[in-house]
Structure formats: structure tokens, C-alpha cells
Design an enzyme around this catalytic site. Structure first.
Site, PDB file in Angstrom:
ATOM      1  N   HIS A  31      -9.375 -18.680  16.655  1.00  0.00           N
ATOM      2  CA  HIS A  31      -9.784 -17.440  17.335  1.00  0.00           C
ATOM      3  C   HIS A  31     -11.134 -17.568  18.046  1.00  0.00           C
ATOM      4  O   HIS A  31     -11.498 -16.685  18.821  1.00  0.00           O
ATOM      5  CB  HIS A  31      -9.886 -16.286  16.332  1.00  0.00           C
ATOM      6  CG  HIS A  31      -8.599 -15.956  15.644  1.00  0.00           C
ATOM      7  ND1 HIS A  31      -7.449 -15.637  16.325  1.00  0.00           N
ATOM      8  CD2 HIS A  31      -8.289 -15.889  14.319  1.00  0.00           C
ATOM      9  CE1 HIS A  31      -6.477 -15.381  15.439  1.00  0.00           C
ATOM     10  NE2 HIS A  31      -6.954 -15.547  14.227  1.00  0.00           N
ATOM     11  N   GLY A  74     -12.502 -13.187  14.559  1.00  0.00           N
ATOM     12  CA  GLY A  74     -11.536 -13.447  13.482  1.00  0.00           C
ATOM     13  C   GLY A  74     -11.967 -14.520  12.509  1.00  0.00           C
ATOM     14  O   GLY A  74     -11.184 -15.421  12.186  1.00  0.00           O
ATOM     15  N   ASP A 101       0.071 -20.332  12.196  1.00  0.00           N
ATOM     16  CA  ASP A 101      -0.711 -19.332  11.473  1.00  0.00           C
ATOM     17  C   ASP A 101      -0.046 -17.958  11.630  1.00  0.00           C
ATOM     18  O   ASP A 101       0.626 -17.697  12.619  1.00  0.00           O
ATOM     19  CB  ASP A 101      -2.115 -19.308  12.093  1.00  0.00           C
ATOM     20  CG  ASP A 101      -3.146 -18.577  11.256  1.00  0.00           C
ATOM     21  OD1 ASP A 101      -3.957 -19.258  10.594  1.00  0.00           O
ATOM     22  OD2 ASP A 101      -3.162 -17.328  11.286  1.00  0.00           O
ATOM     23  N   HIS A 159      -1.482 -15.363  12.343  1.00  0.00           N
ATOM     24  CA  HIS A 159      -2.145 -14.664  13.451  1.00  0.00           C
ATOM     25  C   HIS A 159      -1.969 -15.444  14.750  1.00  0.00           C
ATOM     26  O   HIS A 159      -1.913 -16.677  14.753  1.00  0.00           O
ATOM     27  CB  HIS A 159      -3.636 -14.496  13.153  1.00  0.00           C
ATOM     28  CG  HIS A 159      -3.900 -13.714  11.896  1.00  0.00           C
ATOM     29  ND1 HIS A 159      -4.030 -14.325  10.669  1.00  0.00           N
ATOM     30  CD2 HIS A 159      -4.025 -12.374  11.682  1.00  0.00           C
ATOM     31  CE1 HIS A 159      -4.242 -13.384   9.742  1.00  0.00           C
ATOM     32  NE2 HIS A 159      -4.238 -12.204  10.338  1.00  0.00           N
ATOM     33  N   ASP A 191      -1.420 -18.581   5.998  1.00  0.00           N
ATOM     34  CA  ASP A 191      -1.339 -17.130   5.767  1.00  0.00           C
ATOM     35  C   ASP A 191       0.016 -16.526   6.130  1.00  0.00           C
ATOM     36  O   ASP A 191       0.221 -15.326   5.962  1.00  0.00           O
ATOM     37  CB  ASP A 191      -2.495 -16.383   6.459  1.00  0.00           C
ATOM     38  CG  ASP A 191      -2.717 -16.817   7.885  1.00  0.00           C
ATOM     39  OD1 ASP A 191      -1.922 -17.608   8.411  1.00  0.00           O
ATOM     40  OD2 ASP A 191      -3.710 -16.341   8.497  1.00  0.00           O
ATOM     41  N   TYR A 224      -5.461 -17.121   2.498  1.00  0.00           N
ATOM     42  CA  TYR A 224      -6.396 -16.267   1.763  1.00  0.00           C
ATOM     43  C   TYR A 224      -6.039 -16.098   0.301  1.00  0.00           C
ATOM     44  O   TYR A 224      -6.616 -15.267  -0.383  1.00  0.00           O
ATOM     45  CB  TYR A 224      -6.513 -14.919   2.512  1.00  0.00           C
ATOM     46  CG  TYR A 224      -6.903 -15.170   3.952  1.00  0.00           C
ATOM     47  CD1 TYR A 224      -8.225 -15.452   4.286  1.00  0.00           C
ATOM     48  CD2 TYR A 224      -5.941 -15.239   4.961  1.00  0.00           C
ATOM     49  CE1 TYR A 224      -8.582 -15.759   5.591  1.00  0.00           C
ATOM     50  CE2 TYR A 224      -6.287 -15.550   6.269  1.00  0.00           C
ATOM     51  CZ  TYR A 224      -7.614 -15.813   6.568  1.00  0.00           C
ATOM     52  OH  TYR A 224      -7.971 -16.138   7.851  1.00  0.00           O
TER      53      TYR A 224
HETATM   54 ZN   LIG Z   1      -4.449 -16.354  10.312  1.00  0.00          ZN
END
Ligand SMILES: [Zn+2]
Length: 384
Positions: free
Chosen positions: A137, A145, A173, A175, A255, A294
Site C-alpha cells: 500500500h 495501510g 493479500d 486487501h 490475511d 494479523y
Molecule cells: Zn492485507
């Protein structure tokens, strides 16, 4: 001929934390390194301790004044409100912590070091793994991010600077890999493919946003192993084969796993290992990066399994005692940690999460393929 796979890490991750209740205030790279060593999977010759990227190296992509602002923040442990507003340091999930420059600069140094290795001649490794990388990011002139600098962009720029003709970047990912995609939208030597949860931060990367050098595959909550396999086989592999990359860069954020608290995707780690294996086959050289993740157990087990996959190590059904002891000693202040799954301590692989391939996922593959033919033909003509 190529040399054996190499893993690059750093001890900085053991003593540095984002602090407080930040989602990244968990052991990730340090735990993964401990786990691969507990398993006996990391001969000294395979490991590299990462150097820190210099400001000049970062400046290949990042704005000089922004780099200086992050360096200053590390020294002062604070920034003025105007600096915070301009560069998003000390806000938006990008805290000021004691290694706020050194740590992300080391992630970039790691990725640049293994890029150099990949290009080091006839006995260069065919695959290198930089789990601290994948900070996708990071923007040219601001943090975003949890990412201060963008090591995938710097690594790909280094590949291009060294004469690599085509680089495929695949982002697994949860995201959207927005920083990397935006950096190379006008670069015909780079094709970016991002598979990510739809309607999740940063909320862009929609199904309508496809272009000659980028593909977006936003997927619904509950995204399962069968659906990932479908998107890899029906979209990423055909796109990759047409593009014919010399190097594949894989962002393997953890994630999108079912055990991760930050997304609603439901992959098992086996699905990511399989994807890495398949994507690798697209090019003679592969750079595997880390990314989000995470849940400390899920991240360390996933990335340890990725290293096993690229290094050709067989993954045992049950973890040996030293590995289990290491995992049981991890502390995580999160509601999920109150009732941890037993397999977080005793096994590396998650149970597979197969399921139906939903129409929405099939539509995503079709959209990603839709515009590729003409632009890729265009790329081929330009090459000829
Ligand atoms: Zn992510």
C-alpha cells in the site's frame, strides 16, 4: 542451472513492534524464522540477514522529502501536525514507533537484496523468499495501510533497471494491491493481478477496473480454496502465460486465511501454498513476498509452509515437539486467542476449505480475462 532457494529476514522484527493495540503488534517474521529453524528447515547457507535500504535506494520510487520525514520521525519520535497530515505518518494506522524508518527500510533492503541474487548469473536461485516484504500500500509520498515504503515497487523497478523485460506481479493479500498497481499502470513491462476481498479497505480495485497492465479480481466474503484455485487456473495462469514474464513476484499476505481477523475470506493455508507453486511455474525466476496477516499463528504457519513449498520440503502431518512448544508460547491479545484452535500449535497445514465456485467468482474471472487479449497482443507486437 540454478542455485538453491534463499530466505531473507532480519532480527529487527524481533525487537520492533508497531506498539499498543495495533494489528501488527504481533510476532510475524521473527516467529516464522523461529519456526523454520525449530523444524530444521533453514540451513545457514540458505538464510540471509537483510541490509537496510538507503535513502538513495528508496528514492528510486519515493519522494525525497517524504523519506526525510520518516527518518526524522524515527529520531524525534513525533511529527508536527502538518507533516502528519501531508505524509500520513502518525495517523491512519501508520503509527510513529521507535523503528518507524529502520523497519520498513529493512523490508525494502531485503527485497532489493534478493532481487540482486535472482539476477546474479548462472547459479542464481530460481526462487527467493522475503517474508518481511509485500508492503503493497505504500505510496510515493505518503504512508498508507500500515505501509511506509513500497518494497514490491522498489523490487520490480530494480528488476526493470537490470534489464528484465517482463515482470508479473500477483497479489494474494486480502486487501487490494493498490500501491503496486498504481505505480505500474503506465508500464507495459509489468502486469499486475490483484485478488482481494471486495468492498474492503481501500475500497478501490473493483471488477470494473481492468486495464492493459492491470487486472482486479475482487472476491466475496467466504472465498474458499476451490474458488482461489478457479481464479488461478481460469484467470491468473492464462493471463500470465500470455504475458510470458521473465520474473514472477508473488505477494503472499496471510490475511485472506479463514483464521485471520481482518478479512472475511476463508482460505486454508494449503490453498496459498498451491497458488504459489502454480504461479512459480510461469517464469524461470520467482520472488515470493509476505504481506498482511494479523493472527500470529496463522501467519507464521502459512509463511513457513510457503518456504517449505519453494524449498521442496515435505510438510509433516504433526509438528515435532520443539515447534509445538514454540507456538504454544506465543501470546496474542485478541479475542480469537481465548479459544485457539489446537491445530495452531500442532500442525502446519489447515484443513482444506473446499466449496462451490460461486457465480460471482466466475464473473470475476471473466471480467479479468475480458480485456486482456487485445492489449496483450498489442504488447506482443510492440516486442516483435
Ligand atoms: Zn492485507
Amino acid at each position: 542451472m540454478s542455485g538453491p532457494p534463499r530466505l531473507i529476514g532480519s532480527e529487527i522484527y524481533r525487537r520492533s513492534s508497531y506498539g499498543g493495540r495495533h494489528p501488527l503488534a504481533i510476532p510475524r517474521v521473527s516467529l516464522m524464522l523461529d519456526l523454520v529453524r525449530a523444524l530444521g528447515w533453514l540451513p545457514d547457507a540458505a538464510y540471509i540477514e537483510a541490509p537496510m535500504a538507503t535513502a538513495a535506494e528508496l528514492a528510486r520510487f519515493h519522494d525525497l522529502a517524504y523519506i526525510a520525514a520518516v527518518q526524522r520521525a524515527e529520531v524525534d519520535r513525533r511529527v508536527d501536525p502538518a507533516v502528519s497530515e501531508r505524509y500520513h505518518i502518525g495517523r491512519n494506522g501508520n503509527p510513529i514507533y521507535p523503528e518507524v524508518f529502520s523497519r520498513p527500510a529493512t523490508a525494502c533492503g531485503a527485497t532489493l537484496a534478493v532481487v540482486e541474487l535472482l539476477l546474479s548469473g548462472s547459479d542464481a536461485p530460481a526462487v527467493v523468499h522475503s517474508p518481511a516484504g509485500g508492503t503493497h500500500h505504500g505510496r510515493r509520498d505518503r504512508a498508507a495501510g500500515f505501509c511506509y515504503f513500497n518494497d514490491p515497487v522498489l523490487g520490480i523497478l530494480r528488476l526493470l533497471d537490470r534489464g528484465v523485460a517482463r515482470v508479473l506481479y500477483v497479489d494474494l493479500d486480502a486487501h487490494y494491491g493498490d500501491g503496486v498497481e498504481d505505480a505500474f499502470r503506465d508500464e507495459s513491462r509489468v502486469l499486475t493481478i490483484s485478488i482481494h476481498e471486495r468492498a474492503r479497505w481501500p475500497y478501490t480495485g473493483t471488477i470494473a477496473d481492468q486495464g492493459p497492465t492491470w487486472r482486479n479480481l475482487p472476491v466475496p466474503p467466504g472465498f474458499n480454496d476451490s474458488e482461489l484455485r478457479f481464479l488461478i487456473e481460469e484467470a491468473a495462469l492464462p493471463l500470465g502465460k500470455t504475458f510470458a514474464p521473465e520474473v514472477v513476484v508473488i505477494q503472499s499476505g496471510a490475511d485472506a486465511l479463514a483464521d485471520d481477523p481482518m478479512s472475511k475470506l476463508a482460505l486454508s493455508n494449503r490453498a496459498l501454498w498451491w497458488a504459489v507453486e502454480r504461479l512459480r511455474a510461469l517464469a524461470p525466476r520467482t520472488l515470493v513476498l509476505g504481506g498482511g496477516g494479523y493472527n500470529p499463528w496463522a501467519v507464521a504457519r502459512c509463511w513457513t509452509g510457503i518456504w517449505a513449498t519453494v524449498a521442496g520440503i515435505e510438510i509433516p502431518e504433526r509438528l515435532p515437539e520443539p515447534a509445538e512448544r514454540l507456538l504454544r508460547a506465543v501470546e496474542w491479545r485478541h479475542s480469537l486467542a481465548r479459544m485457539p484452535a489446537e491445530r495452531w500449535f500442532t500442525a502446519l497445514a489447515d484443513p482444506p476449505n473446499e466449496g462451490p465456485v460461486r457465480d460471482e467468482v466466475a464473473a470475476v474471472a471473466a471480467a479479468a480475462l475480458g480485456t486482456v487479449k487485445a492489449p496483450v497482443r498489442e504488447l506482443e507486437q510492440r516486442r516483435a
